[in-house]
Scaffold this active site. Structure first.
Site, PDB file in Angstrom:
ATOM      1  N   LYS A   1      55.472  68.015  74.957  1.00  0.00           N
ATOM      2  CA  LYS A   1      54.161  67.423  74.703  1.00  0.00           C
ATOM      3  C   LYS A   1      53.313  67.476  75.966  1.00  0.00           C
ATOM      4  O   LYS A   1      53.779  67.142  77.062  1.00  0.00           O
ATOM      5  CB  LYS A   1      54.314  65.974  74.236  1.00  0.00           C
ATOM      6  CG  LYS A   1      54.910  65.832  72.847  1.00  0.00           C
ATOM      7  CD  LYS A   1      53.943  66.290  71.775  1.00  0.00           C
ATOM      8  CE  LYS A   1      54.505  66.023  70.380  1.00  0.00           C
ATOM      9  NZ  LYS A   1      53.532  66.376  69.327  1.00  0.00           N
TER      10      LYS A   1
ATOM     11  N   LYS B   1      54.595  71.691  57.780  1.00  0.00           N
ATOM     12  CA  LYS B   1      55.403  70.504  57.550  1.00  0.00           C
ATOM     13  C   LYS B   1      55.387  70.203  56.065  1.00  0.00           C
ATOM     14  O   LYS B   1      54.326  70.193  55.436  1.00  0.00           O
ATOM     15  CB  LYS B   1      54.859  69.322  58.354  1.00  0.00           C
ATOM     16  CG  LYS B   1      54.863  69.579  59.857  1.00  0.00           C
ATOM     17  CD  LYS B   1      54.247  68.440  60.646  1.00  0.00           C
ATOM     18  CE  LYS B   1      54.256  68.754  62.141  1.00  0.00           C
ATOM     19  NZ  LYS B   1      53.628  67.697  62.960  1.00  0.00           N
TER      20      LYS B   1
END
Length: 333
Positions: free
Chosen positions: A110, A218
């Protein structure tokens, strides 16, 4: 295949709301709440983040219903490779975070966290590269940079040999501009679209606009495994299957999606259970030697009770379920 929409009472009668502790803060949270329910084909999950509106959350409910009422398509592989995930932690914490994943072929790091600098991102990525010199590294900015900052940061990060940069900026025009500028400068970083697929009214627009080299898919935000498979086929771009801090029930849907794709060129982001202390099964879907087996998840009644949300939060989720179910039964014109 005709879409199944069970009644609200069928969902509520078999619903459990859990509150699972996190090992490390992720997306700004230390606990993950989810509603799981059982249907004739197994268990499904409904866990859109609290800030999502009812129409967006309806896709998550459709995905859970697909899992519990329709089951999954026949897989074409028996296991799927997965990456580790390093949140926007301090450099000193990177090794501890990675240790929870074990052997992995790739790591997602991240970056562009609010309040942090590019120097901190560079240090975090460099530490991952030091600890895992042969692993693939991809970064995820969650749209946190502007265009100029994204290009500058990715130029600096490119020395780590990035597989790709996930959603470096918000919006499809920004993605397209960053991708073109990276190419113009000869910076060898591919651009992956995540939010610009799952949070757009037209998830194929990013492909038509030539704004990404690959897409992140997703199962839950796209309305289920079958709809996600159709989207990947229509987009014509390589796909990486990822999760959204799901329980093992939700991860199972991601595994089903990855196991059904004709091509799977990258390790999948389905190892996020390693970031959580709790789960709804005693046999969690966590990676073994960098891969997840395609298998069912036996949900534990004891764990459902142990991690049960308090009555106020349970009612909040049941009320939300009712509102979102109405979106499925009576979709907006």
């Amino acid at each position: 295949m005709e879409k199944t929409i069970p009644s609200l009472s069928e969902l509520q009668e078999n619903a459990h709301v859990v509150r699972l502790p996190m090992r490390v803060k992720f997306r700004g949270i230390l606990h993950r709440e989810a509603l799981v329910f059982r249907g004739p084909a197994g268990w499904g999950e409904f866990s859109p983040f609290p800030e999502y509106g009812e129409q967006e959350a309806a896709a998550w409910l459709a995905a859970g219903i697909e899992a519990a009422w329709d089951g999954y398509p026949e897989p074409v592989r028996s296991s799927v490779p997965v990456n580790g995930t390093v949140p926007a932690v301090n450099v000193e914490q990177v090794e501890k975070v990675l240790s929870r994943f074990g052997e992995v072929p790739a790591v997602k790091v991240k970056v562009a966290e609010r309040g942090q600098s590019v120097a901190e991102d560079l240090a975090r990525v460099a530490e991952v590269r030091r600890l895992l010199p042969h692993a693939g590294i991809r970064v995820d900015a969650n749209g946190g940079w502007d265009e100029a900052s994204a290009v500058a940061a990715l130029e600096a990060l490119a020395d780590a040999g990035l597989e790709y940069a996930e959603q470096p900026v918000a919006g499809i025009p920004g993605l397209r501009a960053v991708r073109r500028e990276l190419r113009r400068r000869g910076i060898p970083v591919l651009v992956a679209a995540d939010e610009s697929v799952r949070r757009e009214t037209d998830p194929l627009l990013v492909a038509r606009e030539d704004a990404a080299d690959l897409i992140i898919v997703k199962a839950a935000p796209l309305g289920g495994v079958r709809r996600a498979l159709d989207l990947v086929a229509a987009a014509g771009l390589p796909a990486v299957v990822s999760s959204a801090l799901d329980t093992s029930v939700g991860i199972r849907a991601g595994v089903a999606l990855a196991a059904s794709l004709p091509d799977l060129p990258y390790a999948c982001g389905l190892g996020t259970l390693s970031l959580m202390e709790g789960d709804v099964t005693g046999e969690p879907l966590v990676p073994d030697r960098g891969a997840l087996a395609v298998r069912e998840v036996p949900v534990s009644e004891e764990l459902l009770e142990r991690y049960a949300a308090d009555p106020t939060r349970r009612q909040w989720w049941l009320d939300r379920l009712a509102r979102v179910h109405a979106q499925l039964a009576f979709p907006a014109a």
